[in-house]
Scaffold this motif. Structure first.
Motif, short mmCIF file in Angstrom:
data_model
loop_
_atom_site.label_atom_id
_atom_site.label_comp_id
_atom_site.label_asym_id
_atom_site.label_seq_id
_atom_site.Cartn_x
_atom_site.Cartn_y
_atom_site.Cartn_z
N PRO A 51 0.84 -1.21 0.00
CA PRO A 51 0.00 0.00 0.00
C PRO A 51 0.87 1.26 0.00
O PRO A 51 1.93 1.29 0.64
CB PRO A 51 -0.78 -0.11 1.31
N GLU A 52 0.42 2.26 -0.74
CA GLU A 52 1.13 3.54 -0.81
C GLU A 52 0.20 4.66 -0.41
O GLU A 52 -0.92 4.75 -0.92
CB GLU A 52 1.62 3.81 -2.24
N HIS A 53 0.67 5.51 0.49
CA HIS A 53 -0.11 6.68 0.91
C HIS A 53 -0.06 7.72 -0.22
O HIS A 53 0.99 7.95 -0.81
CB HIS A 53 0.49 7.25 2.18
N PHE A 54 -1.21 8.34 -0.54
CA PHE A 54 -1.16 9.37 -1.58
C PHE A 54 -1.81 10.69 -1.20
O PHE A 54 -1.59 11.70 -1.85
CB PHE A 54 -1.71 8.87 -2.93
N ILE A 55 -2.60 10.74 -0.10
CA ILE A 55 -3.15 12.04 0.32
C ILE A 55 -3.68 11.95 1.74
O ILE A 55 -4.13 10.89 2.18
CB ILE A 55 -4.26 12.54 -0.63
N SER A 56 -3.59 13.08 2.45
CA SER A 56 -4.18 13.25 3.77
C SER A 56 -4.88 14.59 3.79
O SER A 56 -4.45 15.53 3.12
CB SER A 56 -3.11 13.23 4.86
N ALA A 57 -5.96 14.70 4.58
CA ALA A 57 -6.69 15.96 4.65
C ALA A 57 -7.44 16.05 5.97
O ALA A 57 -7.79 15.04 6.59
CB ALA A 57 -7.67 16.07 3.49
N LEU A 58 -7.69 17.29 6.39
CA LEU A 58 -8.50 17.56 7.58
C LEU A 58 -9.91 17.98 7.22
O LEU A 58 -10.86 17.68 7.95
CB LEU A 58 -7.86 18.67 8.41
N LYS A 59 -10.07 18.70 6.09
CA LYS A 59 -11.40 19.19 5.71
C LYS A 59 -11.40 19.64 4.26
O LYS A 59 -10.36 19.77 3.63
CB LYS A 59 -11.82 20.36 6.62
N GLY A 60 -12.61 19.88 3.76
CA GLY A 60 -12.79 20.50 2.45
C GLY A 60 -12.50 19.62 1.26
O GLY A 60 -12.63 18.41 1.30
N LEU A 61 -12.10 20.28 0.17
CA LEU A 61 -11.77 19.64 -1.10
C LEU A 61 -10.28 19.73 -1.34
O LEU A 61 -9.66 20.73 -1.02
CB LEU A 61 -12.47 20.38 -2.25
N LYS A 62 -9.74 18.68 -1.93
CA LYS A 62 -8.31 18.68 -2.22
C LYS A 62 -8.08 17.93 -3.53
O LYS A 62 -8.54 16.80 -3.68
CB LYS A 62 -7.57 17.99 -1.08
N ASP A 63 -7.41 18.57 -4.47
CA ASP A 63 -7.06 17.89 -5.72
C ASP A 63 -5.96 16.86 -5.46
O ASP A 63 -5.10 17.06 -4.60
CB ASP A 63 -6.59 18.90 -6.77
N VAL A 64 -6.02 15.77 -6.23
CA VAL A 64 -5.02 14.71 -6.11
C VAL A 64 -4.44 14.47 -7.51
O VAL A 64 -4.85 13.55 -8.22
CB VAL A 64 -5.64 13.40 -5.56
N PRO A 65 -3.50 15.31 -7.94
CA PRO A 65 -3.00 15.21 -9.32
C PRO A 65 -2.32 13.87 -9.63
O PRO A 65 -2.36 13.42 -10.77
CB PRO A 65 -2.00 16.37 -9.43
N GLU A 66 -1.74 13.22 -8.62
CA GLU A 66 -1.05 11.95 -8.86
C GLU A 66 -1.97 10.88 -9.45
O GLU A 66 -1.52 9.99 -10.16
CB GLU A 66 -0.45 11.39 -7.55
N ILE A 67 -3.25 10.96 -9.12
CA ILE A 67 -4.19 9.96 -9.62
C ILE A 67 -5.32 10.60 -10.43
O ILE A 67 -6.36 9.98 -10.65
CB ILE A 67 -4.77 9.10 -8.47
N ALA A 68 -5.12 11.85 -10.85
CA ALA A 68 -6.15 12.58 -11.61
C ALA A 68 -7.49 12.50 -10.89
O ALA A 68 -8.48 12.03 -11.43
CB ALA A 68 -6.26 12.05 -13.03
N GLY A 69 -7.50 12.96 -9.65
CA GLY A 69 -8.71 12.88 -8.86
C GLY A 69 -8.86 14.04 -7.90
O GLY A 69 -8.11 15.02 -7.93
N ARG A 70 -9.86 13.90 -7.03
CA ARG A 70 -10.14 14.92 -6.02
C ARG A 70 -10.69 14.24 -4.78
O ARG A 70 -11.50 13.31 -4.88
CB ARG A 70 -11.16 15.92 -6.57
N LEU A 71 -10.25 14.69 -3.62
CA LEU A 71 -10.75 14.19 -2.34
C LEU A 71 -11.71 15.20 -1.76
O LEU A 71 -11.41 16.39 -1.70
CB LEU A 71 -9.58 13.94 -1.38
N TRP A 72 -12.87 14.72 -1.33
CA TRP A 72 -13.90 15.57 -0.72
C TRP A 72 -14.19 15.07 0.68
O TRP A 72 -14.31 13.86 0.89
CB TRP A 72 -15.18 15.50 -1.56
N LEU A 73 -14.27 15.98 1.65
CA LEU A 73 -14.66 15.65 3.02
C LEU A 73 -15.94 16.39 3.35
O LEU A 73 -16.07 17.59 3.06
CB LEU A 73 -13.58 16.06 4.02
N SER A 74 -16.89 15.70 3.95
CA SER A 74 -18.16 16.33 4.31
C SER A 74 -17.92 17.39 5.39
O SER A 74 -16.91 17.35 6.11
CB SER A 74 -19.15 15.27 4.82
N ALA A 75 -18.86 18.32 5.52
CA ALA A 75 -18.72 19.41 6.49
C ALA A 75 -18.60 18.88 7.92
O ALA A 75 -17.86 19.44 8.73
CB ALA A 75 -19.90 20.37 6.37
#
Length: 101
Positions: A51-75
């Protein structure tokens, strides 16, 4: 780290998802027991690899260019979702979410 998160049943994910190459896909994760200081971490495990880590976040939206994606966290931070815009065959993997510092 992942084993601890799984043992405490802090996250739930769909057992499997399928899509065709180039068709976007949404991978969701539920974490109702999240604490204020917990980060949401995402990993992926390609076939035959660790397994490889590719993103961490606390809140909001975050682009993930390494995998051509986006991470969304609910309010309320009780769920998150990873959106892959145009998955390719090489993106076929097991995707994990986890909580931690």
């Amino acid at each position: 780290f992942l084993a601890v998160a799984a043992a405490r049943a802090q996250v739930q994910q769909e057992p499997s998802l399928e899509t065709t190459e180039g068709s976007g896909i949404n991978i969701s994760c539920s974490h109702p027991k999240i604490r204020n200081n917990d980060w949401i971490h995402w990993y992926r495990q390609l076939p035959g690899r660790r397994p490889e880590h590719f993103i961490s976040a606390l809140k909001g939206l975050k682009d993930v260019p390494e995998i051509a994606g986006r991470l969304w966290l609910s309010a309320d931070r009780q769920s998150s979702a990873l959106w892959l815009w145009r998955p390719r065959r090489g993106d076929a993997a097991v995707y994990y979410c986890a909580l931690g510092p």
